[in-house]
Design a protein around this motif. Structure first.
Motif, short mmCIF file in Angstrom:
data_model
loop_
_atom_site.label_atom_id
_atom_site.label_comp_id
_atom_site.label_asym_id
_atom_site.label_seq_id
_atom_site.Cartn_x
_atom_site.Cartn_y
_atom_site.Cartn_z
N PHE A 1 0.83 -1.21 0.00
CA PHE A 1 0.00 0.00 0.00
C PHE A 1 0.86 1.26 0.00
CE2 PHE A 1 -2.33 3.36 2.27
CZ PHE A 1 -3.53 3.39 1.55
N VAL A 2 1.86 1.30 0.89
CA VAL A 2 2.70 2.50 0.99
C VAL A 2 3.60 2.62 -0.25
CG1 VAL A 2 4.36 3.76 2.40
CG2 VAL A 2 2.66 2.33 3.49
N ALA A 3 4.04 1.48 -0.80
CA ALA A 3 4.84 1.52 -2.03
C ALA A 3 4.03 2.14 -3.16
CB ALA A 3 5.29 0.11 -2.42
N GLY A 4 2.72 1.84 -3.19
CA GLY A 4 1.86 2.47 -4.19
C GLY A 4 1.80 3.98 -4.01
N LEU A 5 1.71 4.43 -2.74
CA LEU A 5 1.69 5.87 -2.47
C LEU A 5 3.00 6.54 -2.90
CD1 LEU A 5 0.05 6.16 1.09
CD2 LEU A 5 -0.97 6.70 -1.12
N ILE A 6 4.12 5.88 -2.57
CA ILE A 6 5.42 6.44 -2.95
C ILE A 6 5.54 6.54 -4.47
CG2 ILE A 6 7.93 6.07 -2.87
CD1 ILE A 6 6.75 6.87 -0.20
N SER A 7 5.01 5.55 -5.18
CA SER A 7 5.05 5.58 -6.65
C SER A 7 4.20 6.72 -7.19
CB SER A 7 4.55 4.24 -7.21
OG SER A 7 5.40 3.19 -6.83
N LEU A 8 3.00 6.90 -6.63
CA LEU A 8 2.14 7.99 -7.07
C LEU A 8 2.77 9.35 -6.82
CD1 LEU A 8 -1.39 6.74 -5.88
CD2 LEU A 8 -0.60 6.97 -8.24
N GLN A 9 3.50 9.45 -5.70
CA GLN A 9 4.15 10.71 -5.34
C GLN A 9 5.53 10.88 -6.00
OE1 GLN A 9 4.26 10.26 -1.07
NE2 GLN A 9 2.10 10.80 -0.80
N ARG A 10 5.99 9.81 -6.67
CA ARG A 10 7.30 9.81 -7.34
C ARG A 10 8.43 10.22 -6.38
NH1 ARG A 10 5.79 12.68 -13.19
NH2 ARG A 10 4.17 11.16 -13.78
N ARG A 11 8.50 9.47 -5.26
CA ARG A 11 9.46 9.82 -4.21
C ARG A 11 10.49 8.73 -3.97
NH1 ARG A 11 6.31 12.27 0.82
NH2 ARG A 11 8.39 13.12 1.18
N TRP A 12 10.70 7.86 -4.95
CA TRP A 12 11.66 6.76 -4.76
C TRP A 12 13.07 7.28 -4.56
CZ3 TRP A 12 10.03 2.24 -3.35
CH2 TRP A 12 8.75 1.80 -3.73
N ARG A 13 13.41 8.39 -5.21
CA ARG A 13 14.75 8.96 -5.06
C ARG A 13 14.96 9.46 -3.63
NH1 ARG A 13 16.73 12.85 -9.75
NH2 ARG A 13 16.36 10.85 -10.82
N GLU A 14 13.91 10.09 -3.07
CA GLU A 14 14.00 10.53 -1.67
C GLU A 14 14.18 9.33 -0.74
OE1 GLU A 14 11.20 13.58 -0.13
OE2 GLU A 14 10.39 13.54 -2.16
N LEU A 15 13.46 8.25 -1.03
CA LEU A 15 13.55 7.05 -0.20
C LEU A 15 14.95 6.45 -0.28
CD1 LEU A 15 12.08 4.98 1.60
CD2 LEU A 15 11.53 3.70 -0.48
#
Length: 303
Positions: free
Chosen positions: A44-58
Motif C-alpha cells: 500500500f505504501v509503495a503504491g503511495l510512494i510511486s504515485l508521489q514519485r518519491r523513490w529517489r527521496e527514499l
C-alpha cells in the motif's frame, strides 16, 4: 484546524474499530495475520510512494545511517505492537488492549522524564501515580502482571519516542519500517506454504479480499495521525486520542461480551482520573506558555 480535526478523529475511529476487523480472521494464527499486515502495508505504501514519485527521496533516506537505524528500531517496536494487538483481540483480551492504549499517554510522560529530561508538573506526577495505582489493582485482580496492556503501552510509547527523535516524512518513514520486516514476513509465508499450513488461502473469497485491505487498514490511520499532529495543538490531540481505546472498550463489552470485574472497573476509573488530571495540567501549562510568550517578546516577565 478543521482538516486536522477530521484527520485525527478519523484515525482514532479506525484504530478503535480495528478489533472488529481482526476478529474476522480469528481462525488464523496471529503470526500469519501479522505477515499479511506487513506485506500488504508495504504494498500500500509503495503504491503511495510511486504515485508521489518519491523513490529517489527514499533511496537517499536508506543511505543515511543516522536516520535508518532509528527507523529499524521503530519498525521492530511497531511490529511487536501489531502482533500483541492481533493476538489479544483473537484470544479474548480486548479489554486489556483498551487498557494498554489508555496507559500509552502516561507511559509517554514517563519516557519523556527518563529519556528527554522533561520536568513534569505536580499535576502530571499525580496522573502518573493514579495510573500506577490502576495498574497495581489490575495486577492484583488478574493474579499476574497485565503483560498485554503493558507491552502495548510500552511498545507504542517507545515507538513514539524513537519517531520523535528522527524527523522523517510519514510516508517515507512507514515505507522504511515495513521494508525492514517484509523479508521476515515473506520467509514466514514460504514456511507456511512449504508446510501446507497457511490458513489465509482457504478463507472464503469475501474474507480473503478483506484481508488484502490489511495494508490500507494499517497505513491509513498512521498517515492521518501524522498529518493531524502537524495541524493541531498537542493538548487537543491528547483529548482526541482517547476515542480509540474508548471505542475498543465499548466493543469488548457489547460485541465481544467480555466481562469487566469490579476491581478492573475501579482500575479504569483511576486511569480515567489520571487522564483528566494530566489533560488539565497540560492545558494549564499550555495557557501559561501562551500568556507568557507575548510578555517575553516585549522583554517583560510573567507571574
Amino acid at each position: 484546524m478543521r482538516s486536522g480535526l477530521f484527520n485525527a478523529i478519523f484515525a482514532y475511529i479506525i484504530w478503535g474499530l480495528l478489533p472488529l476487523y481482526w476478529k474476522e480472521f480469528e481462525t488464523m494464527p496471529a503470526g500469519e495475520i501479522l505477515s499479511h499486515r506487513i506485506i500488504w502495508s508495504f504494498a500500500f505504501v509503495a503504491g503511495l510512494i510511486s504515485l508521489q514519485r518519491r523513490w529517489r527521496e527514499l533511496a537517499g533516506l536508506l543511505k543515511n545511517r543516522a536516520t535508518l537505524l532509528p527507523l529499524v528500531a521503530s519498525s521492530v517496536l511497531i511490529t511487536i505492537n501489531w502482533l500483541i494487538f492481533i493476538w489479544a483481540v483473537n484470544n479474548g483480551h480486548v479489554i486489556e488492549t483498551s487498557l494498554g492504549y489508555y496507559l500509552t499517554p502516561l507511559i509517554n510522560v514517563a519516557l519523556a522524564i527518563g529519556f528527554l529530561r522533561e520536568k513534569p508538573t505536580g499535576g502530571q506526577w499525580l496522573a502518573i501515580a493514579l495510573a500506577g495505582a490502576g495498574v497495581v489493582l489490575v495486577t492484583i485482580d488478574y493474579g499476574s502482571v497485565p503483560w498485554v496492556s503493558l507491552t502495548l503501552a510500552l511498545s507504542f510509547g517507545l515507538y513514539g519516542l524513537v519517531k520523535k527523535r528522527v524527523a522523517v516524512d510519514s510516508s517515507l518513514g512507514l515505507m522504511t519500517e515495513t521494508a525492514v520486516v517484509v523479508p521476515a514476513a515473506l520467509i514466514y509465508w514460504s514456511y507456511l506454504g512449504a508446510s501446507h499450513s497457511a490458513i489465509a488461502w482457504t478463507l472464503p473469497a469475501s474474507s480473503l479480499v478483506l484481508l488484502l485491505f490489511a495494508g490500507a487498514a494499517t497505513a491509513l490511520p498512521l498517515l492521518l495521525f501524522a498529518r493531524a499532529a502537524k495541524q493541531l495543538p498537542l493538548s487537543m490531540l491528547g483529548f482526541i486520542q482517547y476515542i480509540g481505546p474508548t471505542l475498543t472498550l465499548i466493543l469488548s463489552v457489547t460485541v465481544f461480551e467480555e466481562t469487566v470485574s469490579h476491581v478492573t472497573l475501579i482500575s479504569f476509573i483511576l486511569i480515567w482520573a489520571a487522564l483528566i488530571v494530566y489533560a488539565a495540567a497540560s492545558i494549564r501549562d499550555a495557557r501559561t506558555h501562551s500568556h507568557s510568550a507575548p510578555l517575553e517578546a516585549r522583554g517583560g516577565t510573567s507571574t
